[in-house]
Design a protein around this motif. Structure first.
Motif, PDB file in Angstrom:
ATOM      1  N   LEU A 100       1.030  -0.796   0.316  1.00  0.00           N
ATOM      2  CA  LEU A 100      -0.281  -0.185   0.332  1.00  0.00           C
ATOM      3  C   LEU A 100       1.361   1.193   0.264  1.00  0.00           C
ATOM      4  CD1 LEU A 100      -3.137  -0.634   2.595  1.00  0.00           C
ATOM      5  CD2 LEU A 100      -3.262  -0.833  -0.541  1.00  0.00           C
ATOM      6  N   CYS A 103       2.301   1.551  -3.179  1.00  0.00           N
ATOM      7  CA  CYS A 103       1.144   2.133  -3.901  1.00  0.00           C
ATOM      8  C   CYS A 103       0.981   3.909  -3.790  1.00  0.00           C
ATOM      9  CB  CYS A 103       0.304   1.889  -4.010  1.00  0.00           C
ATOM     10  SG  CYS A 103       0.282   0.014  -4.647  1.00  0.00           S
ATOM     11  N   VAL A 104       0.908   4.400  -3.318  1.00  0.00           N
ATOM     12  CA  VAL A 104       0.660   5.960  -2.277  1.00  0.00           C
ATOM     13  C   VAL A 104       2.363   6.014  -3.024  1.00  0.00           C
ATOM     14  CG1 VAL A 104       1.011   6.939  -0.687  1.00  0.00           C
ATOM     15  CG2 VAL A 104      -1.047   5.834  -1.095  1.00  0.00           C
ATOM     16  N   ASP A 105       3.532   5.897  -2.699  1.00  0.00           N
ATOM     17  CA  ASP A 105       4.267   7.170  -3.474  1.00  0.00           C
ATOM     18  C   ASP A 105       4.263   7.161  -4.775  1.00  0.00           C
ATOM     19  OD1 ASP A 105       5.416   7.076  -0.727  1.00  0.00           O
ATOM     20  OD2 ASP A 105       6.282   4.746  -0.883  1.00  0.00           O
ATOM     21  N   LEU A 106       3.692   5.847  -5.549  1.00  0.00           N
ATOM     22  CA  LEU A 106       4.312   5.760  -6.877  1.00  0.00           C
ATOM     23  C   LEU A 106       3.001   7.210  -8.015  1.00  0.00           C
ATOM     24  CD1 LEU A 106       4.346   1.862  -8.592  1.00  0.00           C
ATOM     25  CD2 LEU A 106       5.735   4.010  -8.171  1.00  0.00           C
ATOM     26  N   LEU A 107       2.136   7.198  -6.851  1.00  0.00           N
ATOM     27  CA  LEU A 107       0.304   7.657  -7.358  1.00  0.00           C
ATOM     28  C   LEU A 107       1.643   9.327  -6.822  1.00  0.00           C
ATOM     29  CD1 LEU A 107      -2.330   8.260  -7.281  1.00  0.00           C
ATOM     30  CD2 LEU A 107      -2.688   8.888  -4.638  1.00  0.00           C
ATOM     31  N   LEU A 174      -2.136  14.359  -1.758  1.00  0.00           N
ATOM     32  CA  LEU A 174      -2.575  13.136  -0.924  1.00  0.00           C
ATOM     33  C   LEU A 174      -1.418  12.477  -0.478  1.00  0.00           C
ATOM     34  CD1 LEU A 174      -4.652  11.732   0.897  1.00  0.00           C
ATOM     35  CD2 LEU A 174      -4.636  10.591  -1.123  1.00  0.00           C
TER      36      LEU A 174
END
Lengths: 310, 283
Positions: A100, A103-107, A174
């Motif tokens: 997770l 994924c947030v870092d990839l965002l 975010l």
């Protein structure tokens, strides 16, 4: 000290001095190139809302207000989300937490121009055909006092405008905010947290009374980081703001921000208009500086009060 | 403290859990949606021709985006070459020499300010510095703008990475009679090299997607980047902007999506690869 060491140290110092040089250089260049506009319009440039290349009359107010409104909307939407995401990432078990987090870092790695494109082709029609009519007709918000400001006079929307820009910006900032908050939450001593759980606190209570209190500085610096990014973001806003040189008339109205105006007009501008654009750039720079200084001031002050040497 | 009924405490807690779940699905859903849209619109236009022929004005057959991709590659690599040496030197200064001195603190603060600076202002600065003085938009001006964005990021990463190297390593190197320079370069920097490489690669990936600073430095052109130092040079992000905001034609939008797909793939691959390398090294 060995002679090669002196040379090495000097080279390293020169590299580091480049940071100072660049910061000062940007400030000085913007001051020099905007001086014509400041001389011509004086300080009233700040609250004049004209923008007429034909008459050579320029004012900064719509741009400043637009920047503040989009930033404010973005923060309003993203702060609670970022807080909850950070919380979930800290509390989740390791096997769930790692993917997770990544994924947030990839965002955060997706280029802003792609956000902008997505906004233009997906979010704008969505806002126009579904969100705005829903708020307006189904919920009947337009009939409430102030509703016409929120939703536009006649309840019509093109899908472009401040709210759309705010939503995109919220999604963009975010991951930055939640990354900072997550790191701070992780630093809460497990002992504190576990003793709170041991007293029978629910997770809400542990979060509110222990984690959030302990990590308040991190939460605030995370918010500042997100705010800094939202202030200066150009591309994502440019695609969806509608580019109208007017002060915000409502959440669904078109407008502009400093960065969007610069991106749209700078390449063709000459003379006084170019100088006025440089002046807008200077205003944005001072906003960004101001935020950094405020953050630092806050961190040193609270650090001193807590007896940390920061 | 007044006692609160257990029911409300539990309900509040459930609400928090629900909200957290909702938030993470918003974040991940947003990302998934964006990537899905890019894939959906981008894959149909991808072809060998698309990737190897240069862009052309609307209507001419056989248009591609190769010049923009090459331009982005050149500018990103050029920016890396320009930014990395001074940034590494600066990071070494902060970590090894400056430490907590007043000067180092000021420089660190400047680097933070630069990192938080809206990238479009860097474009303005380089315009005033290189374009207004020479009268020419050029790929080189774009390269300098990207380098200015990279510089503070790499400098601060370098400092952080070097600080993670234990002091005992420094001391043993110095005790063996090494000069400060050799100890720093061949012991400290060497043991931090994975972290340094990761920092450089990540910032490279980040600037390859930067658009705002290129809008009025490198501009855009339908030609191969031949006159890199004297002519406007195409780049992938600016091509996307041009094709989607300034063009009413579906086919150009489609090409914009195709370019976005190539860029997104490039950036995601670098990100995942660095994570993998860095991760593997830790164990």
């Amino acid at each position: 000290m060995h002679q090669s060491d002196t040379i090495f140290r000097t080279i390293c110092l020169a590299g580091a001095m480049l940071a100072l040089l660049l910061t000062a250089g940007i400030l000085i260049q913007l001051c020099i190139h905007s001086s014509e506009a400041w001389q011509h319009f004086g300080i009233s440039f700040l609250w004049s809302s004209e923008w007429d290349p034909g008459m050579d009359a320029y004012g900064a107010l719509p741009h400043i207000l637009g920047t503040l409104l989009t930033t404010g909307l973005a923060l309003l939407l993203s702060i609670p989300l970022a807080f909850a995401v950070a919380l979930l990432l800290t509390e989740a078990p390791d096997w769930l937490n790692r993917p997770l987090s990544q994924c947030v870092d990839l965002l955060a790695a997706i280029p802003s121009v792609i956000y902008g494109m997505w906004g233009l082709f997906v979010l704008v029609p969505l806002m126009q055909n579904h969100v705005q009519p829903f708020l307006n007709k189904t919920l009947g918000l337009a009939n409430l006092p102030g509703g016409s400001w929120l939703l536009g006079e006649d309840g019509y929307s093109s899908g472009f405008g401040f709210l759309t820009a705010g939503v995109i910006l919220a999604l963009m900032v975010l991951p930055y905010m939640s990354a900072v908050m997550r790191d701070v939450f992780r630093m809460t001593p497990p002992m504190l947290r576990e003793s709170a759980y041991g007293l029978g606190c629910t997770r809400l209570e542990v979060t509110r009374d222990v984690v959030a209190r302990y990590g308040i500085r991190g939460i605030i610096s995370g918010i500042f980081i997100g705010m800094g990014r939202a202030l200066g973001e150009t591309m994502a806003v440019l695609f969806v703001i509608g580019n109208l040189m007017e002060s915000p008339a409502g959440l669904f109205s078109c407008g502009t921000t400093i960065a969007a105006t610069l991106a749209n007009n700078f390449a063709e501008a000459t003379g006084l208009q170019q100088s006025a654009l440089f002046a807008l750039g200077l205003i944005l720079l001072l906003m960004s500086f101001g935020m950094q200084i405020l953050t630092r001031y806050y961190l040193t002050r609270t650090g001193a009060r807590r007896g940390e040497n920061n | 403290m007044t006692p609160r009924p257990l029911f409300f405490r539990k309900a509040g807690n459930q609400l928090l859990n629900l909200f957290a779940l909702l938030s993470i699905s918003t974040a991940l859903g947003g990302m998934g949606w964006i990537l899905y849209t890019v894939l959906q619109h981008g894959t149909p236009v991808l072809s060998w021709d698309f990737l190897t022929s240069p862009s052309k004005p609307y209507g001419e057959p056989g248009a591609g985006v190769a010049n923009a991709l090459l331009g982005t590659l050149l500018m990103t690599l050029g920016a890396t070459l320009l930014a990395v040496p001074p940034a590494l030197a600066g990071g070494i200064y902060l970590a090894e020499f400056g430490k907590n001195s007043k000067l180092a603190d000021t420089l660190r603060f400047c680097a933070n300010v630069l990192m938080g600076l809206p990238s479009i202002l860097v474009g303005l600065f380089v315009y005033a510095l290189l374009v207004a003085t020479t009268g020419q938009f050029s790929g080189f001006a774009g390269t300098v703008a990207l380098a200015i964005i990279m510089f503070p990021v790499i400098m601060r990463t370098t400092e952080d990475m070097l600080l993670m190297v234990p002091d005992t390593l420094r001391e043993s190197a110095l005790a063996l009679g090494m000069t400060r320079m050799r100890a720093t370069l061949s012991i400290v920097a060497r043991s931090a090299r994975n972290g340094l490489a990761t920092g450089i690669l990540l910032s490279l990936a980040r600037v390859s997607g930067e658009t705002a600073p290129l809008l009025f430095t490198a501009l855009f052109a339908d030609t191969w980047p031949g006159g890199f130092f004297s002519e406007p040079t195409a780049s992938a992000p600016v091509l996307i902007t041009e094709y989607t905001t300034n063009s009413p034609f579906e086919s150009m939008h489609a090409m914009g999506w195709g370019t976005a797909l190539v860029m997104a793939l490039f950036i995601l691959i670098i990100n995942i690869a660095t994570r993998f390398i860095f991760h593997e090294n830790k164990h």
